[in-house]
Design a protein around this motif. Structure first.
Motif, PDB file in Angstrom:
ATOM      1  N   VAL A 283     -11.813 -40.886   3.097  1.00 30.55           N
ATOM      2  CA  VAL A 283     -10.395 -40.618   3.323  1.00 30.55           C
ATOM      3  C   VAL A 283      -9.600 -41.921   3.324  1.00 30.55           C
ATOM      4  CG1 VAL A 283      -8.737 -39.755   5.046  1.00 30.55           C
ATOM      5  CG2 VAL A 283     -10.795 -38.460   4.548  1.00 30.55           C
ATOM      6  N   GLY A 284     -10.288 -43.032   3.625  1.00 33.00           N
ATOM      7  CA  GLY A 284      -9.616 -44.322   3.691  1.00 33.00           C
ATOM      8  C   GLY A 284      -9.586 -44.903   5.083  1.00 33.00           C
ATOM      9  N   LEU A 285     -10.168 -44.168   6.062  1.00 32.27           N
ATOM     10  CA  LEU A 285     -10.221 -44.650   7.436  1.00 32.27           C
ATOM     11  C   LEU A 285     -11.478 -45.469   7.645  1.00 32.27           C
ATOM     12  CD1 LEU A 285      -9.160 -41.347   9.242  1.00 32.27           C
ATOM     13  CD2 LEU A 285      -7.711 -43.317   8.708  1.00 32.27           C
ATOM     14  N   ASN A 286     -11.536 -46.159   8.789  1.00 28.34           N
ATOM     15  CA  ASN A 286     -12.770 -46.805   9.185  1.00 28.34           C
ATOM     16  C   ASN A 286     -13.777 -45.729   9.587  1.00 28.34           C
ATOM     17  OD1 ASN A 286     -11.646 -49.424   8.838  1.00 28.34           O
ATOM     18  ND2 ASN A 286     -10.704 -49.288  10.878  1.00 28.34           N
ATOM     19  N   GLU A 287     -15.038 -46.080   9.655  1.00 31.63           N
ATOM     20  CA  GLU A 287     -16.069 -45.085   9.911  1.00 31.63           C
ATOM     21  C   GLU A 287     -15.951 -44.429  11.283  1.00 31.63           C
ATOM     22  OE1 GLU A 287     -19.930 -46.623   9.121  1.00 31.63           O
ATOM     23  OE2 GLU A 287     -19.642 -46.626   6.940  1.00 31.63           O
ATOM     24  N   ASP A 288     -15.247 -45.077  12.224  1.00 28.58           N
ATOM     25  CA  ASP A 288     -15.039 -44.476  13.538  1.00 28.58           C
ATOM     26  C   ASP A 288     -13.753 -43.665  13.605  1.00 28.58           C
ATOM     27  OD1 ASP A 288     -13.164 -46.481  13.412  1.00 28.58           O
ATOM     28  OD2 ASP A 288     -13.708 -47.414  15.328  1.00 28.58           O
ATOM     29  N   GLY A 289     -13.069 -43.519  12.472  1.00 25.93           N
ATOM     30  CA  GLY A 289     -11.838 -42.744  12.424  1.00 25.93           C
ATOM     31  C   GLY A 289     -10.577 -43.546  12.667  1.00 25.93           C
ATOM     32  N   SER A 290     -10.703 -44.826  12.979  1.00 27.66           N
ATOM     33  CA  SER A 290      -9.523 -45.669  13.189  1.00 27.66           C
ATOM     34  C   SER A 290      -8.901 -46.050  11.843  1.00 27.66           C
ATOM     35  CB  SER A 290      -9.893 -46.919  13.986  1.00 27.66           C
ATOM     36  OG  SER A 290     -10.858 -47.683  13.292  1.00 27.66           O
ATOM     37  N   THR A 291      -7.653 -46.488  11.898  1.00 27.02           N
ATOM     38  CA  THR A 291      -6.905 -46.813  10.688  1.00 27.02           C
ATOM     39  C   THR A 291      -7.049 -48.288  10.344  1.00 27.02           C
ATOM     40  OG1 THR A 291      -5.284 -45.118  11.279  1.00 27.02           O
ATOM     41  CG2 THR A 291      -4.629 -46.719   9.605  1.00 27.02           C
ATOM     42  N   PRO A 292      -7.324 -48.627   9.092  1.00 27.16           N
ATOM     43  CA  PRO A 292      -7.421 -50.039   8.706  1.00 27.16           C
ATOM     44  C   PRO A 292      -6.128 -50.793   9.000  1.00 27.16           C
ATOM     45  CG  PRO A 292      -8.305 -48.621   6.980  1.00 27.16           C
ATOM     46  CD  PRO A 292      -7.651 -47.716   7.972  1.00 27.16           C
ATOM     47  N   ALA A 293      -6.253 -52.060   9.302  1.00 25.48           N
ATOM     48  CA  ALA A 293      -5.098 -52.896   9.617  1.00 25.48           C
ATOM     49  C   ALA A 293      -4.105 -52.895   8.456  1.00 25.48           C
ATOM     50  CB  ALA A 293      -5.557 -54.328   9.912  1.00 25.48           C
ATOM     51  N   GLY A 294      -2.827 -52.846   8.792  1.00 27.69           N
ATOM     52  CA  GLY A 294      -1.781 -52.897   7.778  1.00 27.69           C
ATOM     53  C   GLY A 294      -1.431 -51.563   7.170  1.00 27.69           C
TER      54      GLY A 294
ATOM     55  N   ASP B  63     -10.806 -32.308  22.632  1.00 28.72           N
ATOM     56  CA  ASP B  63      -9.723 -31.797  23.481  1.00 28.72           C
ATOM     57  C   ASP B  63      -8.931 -30.713  22.760  1.00 28.72           C
ATOM     58  OD1 ASP B  63     -10.478 -33.565  25.470  1.00 28.72           O
ATOM     59  OD2 ASP B  63      -8.984 -35.084  24.911  1.00 28.72           O
ATOM     60  N   ILE B  64      -8.628 -30.933  21.479  1.00 34.00           N
ATOM     61  CA  ILE B  64      -7.834 -29.983  20.710  1.00 34.00           C
ATOM     62  C   ILE B  64      -8.576 -28.655  20.548  1.00 34.00           C
ATOM     63  CG2 ILE B  64      -6.865 -29.502  18.428  1.00 34.00           C
ATOM     64  CD1 ILE B  64      -6.259 -32.549  18.249  1.00 34.00           C
ATOM     65  N   ILE B  65      -9.832 -28.725  20.158  1.00 33.71           N
ATOM     66  CA  ILE B  65     -10.600 -27.497  19.924  1.00 33.71           C
ATOM     67  C   ILE B  65     -10.779 -26.718  21.216  1.00 33.71           C
ATOM     68  CG2 ILE B  65     -12.843 -26.580  19.220  1.00 33.71           C
ATOM     69  CD1 ILE B  65     -11.045 -27.503  16.918  1.00 33.71           C
TER      70      ILE B  65
ATOM     71  N   ASP C 263      -3.355 -35.868  13.372  1.00 36.66           N
ATOM     72  CA  ASP C 263      -4.294 -36.967  13.158  1.00 36.66           C
ATOM     73  C   ASP C 263      -5.326 -37.049  14.272  1.00 36.66           C
ATOM     74  OD1 ASP C 263      -2.647 -37.882  15.186  1.00 36.66           O
ATOM     75  OD2 ASP C 263      -1.894 -39.612  14.073  1.00 36.66           O
ATOM     76  N   GLY C 264      -5.079 -36.372  15.398  1.00 36.73           N
ATOM     77  CA  GLY C 264      -6.056 -36.357  16.474  1.00 36.73           C
ATOM     78  C   GLY C 264      -7.367 -35.721  16.086  1.00 36.73           C
ATOM     79  N   MET C 265      -7.361 -34.896  15.036  1.00 34.97           N
ATOM     80  CA  MET C 265      -8.590 -34.247  14.590  1.00 34.97           C
ATOM     81  C   MET C 265      -9.566 -35.241  13.955  1.00 34.97           C
ATOM     82  SD  MET C 265      -8.617 -31.081  15.439  1.00 34.97           S
ATOM     83  CE  MET C 265      -9.939 -30.493  14.401  1.00 34.97           C
ATOM     84  N   PHE C 266      -9.098 -36.421  13.608  1.00 36.92           N
ATOM     85  CA  PHE C 266      -9.954 -37.412  12.963  1.00 36.92           C
ATOM     86  C   PHE C 266     -10.615 -38.347  13.973  1.00 36.92           C
ATOM     87  CE2 PHE C 266      -7.269 -35.740   9.739  1.00 36.92           C
ATOM     88  CZ  PHE C 266      -7.974 -35.827   8.561  1.00 36.92           C
ATOM     89  N   ASN C 267     -10.358 -38.127  15.256  1.00 37.64           N
ATOM     90  CA  ASN C 267     -10.977 -38.902  16.321  1.00 37.64           C
ATOM     91  C   ASN C 267     -11.842 -37.965  17.145  1.00 37.64           C
ATOM     92  OD1 ASN C 267     -10.667 -39.629  19.446  1.00 37.64           O
ATOM     93  ND2 ASN C 267     -10.712 -41.538  18.286  1.00 37.64           N
TER      94      ASN C 267
END
Length: 290
Positions: free
Chosen positions: A178-189, A148-150, A138-142
Motif C-alpha cells: 500500500v506504501g506504508l511501513n510494515e507496522d502500518g505507520s506512514t513514511p516520513a514526508g 477497538d473499531i471492530i 485509517d485506523g483500520m491500518f493500525n
C-alpha cells in the motif's frame, strides 16, 4: 470491482451502551453531516486512474476500504502528481472533527465511535452509516486501533474471529504494498489518506431485533506527498450491513460490499499532492451521521 462475499454470524449479547430511544418506528431518513469547509475540487480529477487487478483477496466479514485498498496497492505505481511540498507526515496542526448540529444526536460513545442508537429504522440507518465511516478510516491500518473499531461495531460473538482474519489480511507485506511501513505507520514526508463518506442509506429490512441497511459511500485512499507513487484516488461502493439489536445497541453481525453506483467523473482538475496533504490535515471528518 465487485465484492460479493458475505459471512453470516450469530451470537449472544455482550456489549452495553446508553439508549436514546426504545420505541420502534422512525422516518427511515438519514442525513450526513460533513465538514462545513469542504471543497469540491479537493480530490477530483479529469480521469480515473486505471486499476490493474479486480480479482483480489477477500476477507471474512467485509471491512469497507480493505479490498479497495488491495486493488489500490496492486494497481502499480503512478505519479504522485505535481507538488511543491507534500510534507504531510507529522507537521502542521491536526484536523478538527466536525460536530453534529441540529436535532440532538446520540450522546453515547464506544471509544471514538457513536453508540446508543435508537431501536428503530432511523437508528439502524444512523448506526450503519457511522460504522461505515469507522471501518473505512485509517485506523483500520493500525493493529491496536483496528481492534477497538471492530469490537465497538460488531457482534461480540464474531468480533474476535473477524479480527484474526483481518490481522492476516493486514500483513506487513500488504501494508508495504500500500506504501506504508510494515507496522502500518506512514513514511516520513507523506500523508496517508483513508476515509469513507456515506452518501446515503437505504433500510431494506427492519424489526425490533434485526435490520439490513445499505450504505452508499465514496472513499479516499492513497498517499499524498511529493515522493508518492500511490496517489490518493476515489472509490465508490455500497456496503450492506446486517445488524442485530444486542444489549441496547445495533451491532454488525455480517456485511458485504459491492462496487458503485459510480457517477461520471467531473471536470475538476486533479489537485497537487501538497494540496491533498493540506486538505487532509486541515479538514476533520464528521463525527456523527444521521
Amino acid at each position: 470491482m465487485s465484492f460479493g462475499d458475505e459471512h453470516g454470524y450469530g451470537g449472544d449479547p455482550g456489549h452495553t451502551s446508553g439508549r436514546a430511544d426504545d420505541g420502534f418506528g422512525g422516518t427511515g431518513q438519514t442525513r450526513t453531516r460533513l465538514p462545513d469547509g469542504r471543497s469540491g475540487d479537493m480530490y477530483g480529477g479529469p480521469r480515473r486512474p486505471a486499476r490493474s487487478s479486480r480479482s483480489l483477496i477477500t476477507v471474512v466479514g467485509v471491512v469497507v476500504l480493505l479490498i479497495a485498498a488491495i486493488a489500490f496497492a496492486n494497481r502499480g505505481g503512478g505519479g504522485g502528481g505535481a507538488s511543491d511540498g507534500g510534507k504531510g507526515g507529522a507537521a502542521g496542526p491536526g484536523a478538527d472533527p466536525t460536530a453534529a448540529t441540529g436535532v440532538e444526536p446520540v450522546t453515547g460513545k464506544n471509544g471514538e465511535i457513536p453508540s446508543g442508537f435508537a431501536r428503530n429504522e432511523q437508528g439502524a440507518a444512523s448506526a450503519a452509516a457511522n460504522y461505515a465511516v469507522a471501518l473505512g478510516s485509517d485506523g483500520m491500518f493500525n493493529a491496536a486501533s483496528r481492534r477497538d473499531i471492530i469490537r465497538a461495531t460488531h457482534d461480540p460473538a464474531t468480533a474476535e474471529g473477524l479480527l484474526s482474519d483481518l490481522d492476516r489480511a493486514y500483513s506487513p507485506a500488504f501494508l508495504a504494498n500500500v506504501g506504508l511501513n510494515e507496522d502500518g505507520s506512514t513514511p516520513a514526508g507523506l500523508t496517508f489518506v483513508s476515509r469513507s463518506v456515506p452518501v446515503g442509506t437505504k433500510v431494506t429490512e427492519v424489526s425490533s431485533a434485526a435490520a439490513t441497511v445499505e450504505v452508499w459511500s465514496t472513499g479516499l485512499v492513497g498517499l499524498a506527498g511529493e515522493e508518492s507513487t500511490k496517489p490518493v484516488t476515489e472509490t465508490w461502493f455500497t456496503i450492506t450491513e446486517k445488524l442485530k439489536w444486542i444489549d441496547g445497541d445495533w451491532k454488525i453481525s455480517s456485511s458485504s460490499q459491492t462496487e458503485g453506483p459510480t457517477p461520471v467523473n467531473g471536470d475538476n482538475r486533479a489537485s497537487t499532492a501538497d494540496e491533498i496533504a493540506k486538505a487532509v490535515q486541515g479538514y476533520g471528518g464528521f463525527t456523527y451521521a444521521r
